[in-house]
Design an enzyme around this catalytic site. Structure first.
Site, PDB file in Angstrom:
ATOM      1  N   THR A 170       0.808  -1.225   0.000  1.00  0.00           N
ATOM      2  CA  THR A 170       0.000   0.000   0.000  1.00  0.00           C
ATOM      3  C   THR A 170       0.838   1.270   0.000  1.00  0.00           C
ATOM      4  O   THR A 170       0.322   2.352  -0.290  1.00  0.00           O
ATOM      5  CB  THR A 170      -0.930   0.037   1.233  1.00  0.00           C
ATOM      6  N   CYS A 192      -2.495  -0.524  14.562  1.00  0.00           N
ATOM      7  CA  CYS A 192      -3.432  -0.042  13.532  1.00  0.00           C
ATOM      8  C   CYS A 192      -4.622  -0.991  13.419  1.00  0.00           C
ATOM      9  O   CYS A 192      -4.448  -2.212  13.306  1.00  0.00           O
ATOM     10  CB  CYS A 192      -2.728   0.065  12.192  1.00  0.00           C
ATOM     11  N   ARG A 238      -6.832  -4.276   8.609  1.00  0.00           N
ATOM     12  CA  ARG A 238      -6.506  -5.695   8.483  1.00  0.00           C
ATOM     13  C   ARG A 238      -4.992  -5.888   8.486  1.00  0.00           C
ATOM     14  O   ARG A 238      -4.255  -5.158   7.815  1.00  0.00           O
ATOM     15  CB  ARG A 238      -7.095  -6.263   7.189  1.00  0.00           C
ATOM     16  N   ARG A 295       4.110   6.766   3.291  1.00  0.00           N
ATOM     17  CA  ARG A 295       3.343   7.893   3.821  1.00  0.00           C
ATOM     18  C   ARG A 295       2.549   7.435   5.042  1.00  0.00           C
ATOM     19  O   ARG A 295       2.287   6.243   5.221  1.00  0.00           O
ATOM     20  CB  ARG A 295       2.398   8.455   2.756  1.00  0.00           C
ATOM     21  N   CYS A 349      -0.299   6.486   7.613  1.00  0.00           N
ATOM     22  CA  CYS A 349      -1.635   5.906   7.531  1.00  0.00           C
ATOM     23  C   CYS A 349      -2.671   6.939   7.974  1.00  0.00           C
ATOM     24  O   CYS A 349      -2.503   7.592   9.008  1.00  0.00           O
ATOM     25  CB  CYS A 349      -1.717   4.668   8.416  1.00  0.00           C
ATOM     26  N   CYS A 388      -4.713   5.153  11.420  1.00  0.00           N
ATOM     27  CA  CYS A 388      -4.127   5.055  12.768  1.00  0.00           C
ATOM     28  C   CYS A 388      -3.244   6.241  13.124  1.00  0.00           C
ATOM     29  O   CYS A 388      -2.819   6.375  14.268  1.00  0.00           O
ATOM     30  CB  CYS A 388      -3.334   3.757  12.915  1.00  0.00           C
ATOM     31  N   TRP A 413      19.770  15.285  48.702  1.00  0.00           N
ATOM     32  CA  TRP A 413      18.317  15.188  48.530  1.00  0.00           C
ATOM     33  C   TRP A 413      17.840  16.140  47.437  1.00  0.00           C
ATOM     34  O   TRP A 413      17.125  15.745  46.510  1.00  0.00           O
ATOM     35  CB  TRP A 413      17.594  15.506  49.840  1.00  0.00           C
ATOM     36  N   TYR A 457      16.319  15.110  43.808  1.00  0.00           N
ATOM     37  CA  TYR A 457      14.937  15.486  43.493  1.00  0.00           C
ATOM     38  C   TYR A 457      14.880  16.225  42.163  1.00  0.00           C
ATOM     39  O   TYR A 457      14.006  15.970  41.327  1.00  0.00           O
ATOM     40  CB  TYR A 457      14.386  16.357  44.618  1.00  0.00           C
ATOM     41  N   ASP A 515      14.432  11.026  52.847  1.00  0.00           N
ATOM     42  CA  ASP A 515      13.210  11.814  52.864  1.00  0.00           C
ATOM     43  C   ASP A 515      12.273  11.331  53.973  1.00  0.00           C
ATOM     44  O   ASP A 515      12.049  10.124  54.141  1.00  0.00           O
ATOM     45  CB  ASP A 515      12.516  11.686  51.505  1.00  0.00           C
TER      46      ASP A 515
END
Length: 494
Positions: free
Chosen positions: A24, A32, A35, A57, A59, A62, A425, A429, A445
């Site tokens: 295709t 997707c 099928r 290209r 789809c 989807c 600490w 973080y 902590d």
């Protein structure tokens, strides 16, 4: 294995790889709904850019260009991962491949070679693919003239823009816009904002995809608890905040929904669309692989029940590295509520007012350069923390400390630890939330110690750190489970 994922339409692999269908000429995401093609008609690609370079290209069913990003780039800390994060933020559009190479400290040739080896496309091809998606978003969600869309998307010329859109989507830009308007009319509606209303002129409404499960409302709660007056607010399930983007300020709204996040962007400059989307994704950790995280953490008996009851936990990110670093220093040794109050005072005194406030979001957070010029004695905090904040912002403004997504995590942490008043600490973080390291643990902590006790684990920092080795490389996610292991109103320094 990849073909089995395609046959089962496994959403976990969306964004991890793509399939090109030779019969295709289109490329799809693994999930997707069309099928399943015969195996001999399928080619596998590591990125959308690689599939496009091979002549496929996108789809139309989807929409593979809208998939979540590969979780690999968040986990890894090597040069390729850092380059992918910077490209995703739009750096190549703003500064070219030269700017990308300068940020990473490698030559352009080295960057190109590494990216082609890892993802099948160089930085220009990757950026071009991203521009096409940005252009499609602007064509479908705004009334901007097509010529303006071309330059706002990062294209250097209208001709390049037209050629890329036709190559990627098999439509002209005008055709794409007409198709979207026909679908909107057929559905009896157009794009809506976070509350289902038509977005105001100048805004962009879109949906950000993520992998499921996703406990995003807990992320919203986390951000809401720490929301700074003037720059953040939460209304119901919607989190709203201002951002300072490369070309100007913005206000974003994020509302978790089923399978995506409804997003409204109010941009001062549409060229910031790519950066805004990337930062929203990082803020909510939308590119995470929740099934890999839950499988690893759920294997440890003390966490098993929590993982089962809270699947898809995410680690909140940051809208801006310098902002989060400043807020981390402000929050040292004080409650969350007190830190919000102090940060709000800084916003009111030194933040930049928005030209068009939205709700109670009226300012952007003051930049490091602005705060570095303030007399430290004016900061509403103890003297030692005043000096720490001044030194931190001075180094950030001068570029001596970098806290962007392309920085080496170890190097950034080492530089932070050289700032007087910043200890392990605070540095860890910042590393977790700004640099998106999935493997950070904070054994000292106070909230962690209480959470570990609630889980029946030792709270002693050394013993806690030793047990946390079982959670690697997902200790940041384990930390979120530990923090929520107790329901308490007691606030901690985080």
């Amino acid at each position: 294995m990849r073909y089995r994922a395609v046959r089962s339409r496994d959403e976990r692999f969306d964004g991890v790889f793509y399939i090109g269908v030779t019969s295709t000429g289109i490329y799809c995401r693994p999930s997707c709904p069309a099928r399943t093609p015969r195996r001999e008609n399928i080619r596998f690609y590591r990125s959308a850019a690689e599939a496009q370079a091979a002549g496929f290209r996108a789809c139309r069913r989807c929409r593979p260009d809208t998939t979540p990003g590969s979780p690999e780039w968040n986990v890894r800390a090597d040069v390729t991962a850092r380059a992918m994060r910077l490209i995703g933020d739009g750096l190549v559009d703003r500064a070219g491949v030269t700017g990308l190479a300068e940020q990473l400290g490698y030559s352009e040739r080295q960057i190109h070679r590494m990216l082609v080896s890892e993802v099948g496309a160089g930085p220009l091809r990757l950026a071009r693919s991203q521009r096409a998606h940005t252009a499609r978003t602007l064509l479908e969600t705004t009334d901007m003239p097509v010529t303006e869309v071309a330059f706002a998307s990062g294209f250097a010329s209208v001709r390049q823009f037209n050629d890329t859109i036709r190559e990627t989507y098999a439509y002209t830009p005008s055709d794409l816009r007409r198709r979207m308007r026909r679908r909107a009319v057929g559905a009896g509606r157009g794009p809506t904002d976070a509350h289902g209303a038509q977005p105001a002129t100048g805004t962009i409404a879109l949906r950000l995809a993520h992998r499921r499960p996703a406990d995003l409302r807990r992320v919203i709660d986390f951000l809401s608890t720490r929301a700074v007056p003037g720059i953040e607010e939460t209304i119901g399930d919607t989190y709203r905040r201002s951002m300072s983007l490369p070309h100007g300020p913005a206000v974003v709204e994020l509302t978790p929904d089923d399978g995506w996040v409804r997003t409204v962007l109010r941009l001062a400059d549409p060229r910031d669309l790519t950066a805004a989307v990337a930062r929203c994704r990082r803020l909510l950790d939308l590119d995470a692989d929740p099934q890999a995280v839950d499988a690893a953490l759920g294997a440890d008996p003390p966490l098993r029940a929590r993982v089962a009851g809270m699947p898809g936990v995410r680690v909140p990110g940051a809208a801006d590295g310098a902002e989060l670093a400043v807020r981390a220093v402000i929050g040292q040794q004080v409650s969350v509520a007190a830190a919000r109050t102090v940060a709000g005072r800084l916003v009111a005194a030194y933040g930049k007012p928005l030209d068009a406030p939205v709700g109670s979001v009226t300012h952007t957070f003051p930049s490091a350069a602005v705060l570095a010029d303030v007399d430290p004695a004016a900061f509403p905090m103890p003297g030692r923390r005043q000096r720490t904040l001044h030194e931190l912002t001075s180094r950030l403004a001068a570029g001596r400390i970098r806290l962007d997504i392309g920085v080496d995590r170890d190097e950034a942490e080492r530089e932070l630890l050289t700032v007087p008043g910043i200890g392990p600490w605070t540095a860890s973080y910042i590393r977790m939330r700004v640099l998106h390291d999935p493997d950070v643990f904070l054994p000292t902590d106070l909230g962690v110690r209480h959470g570990l006790a609630a889980l029946g684990l030792p709270g002693d920092p050394r013993a806690a750190a030793a047990h946390a080795q079982r959670w690697r490389p997902w200790r940041s996610y384990a930390l979120m489970h530990v923090w929520t292991a107790i329901e308490t109103k007691e606030t901690t320094k985080r």
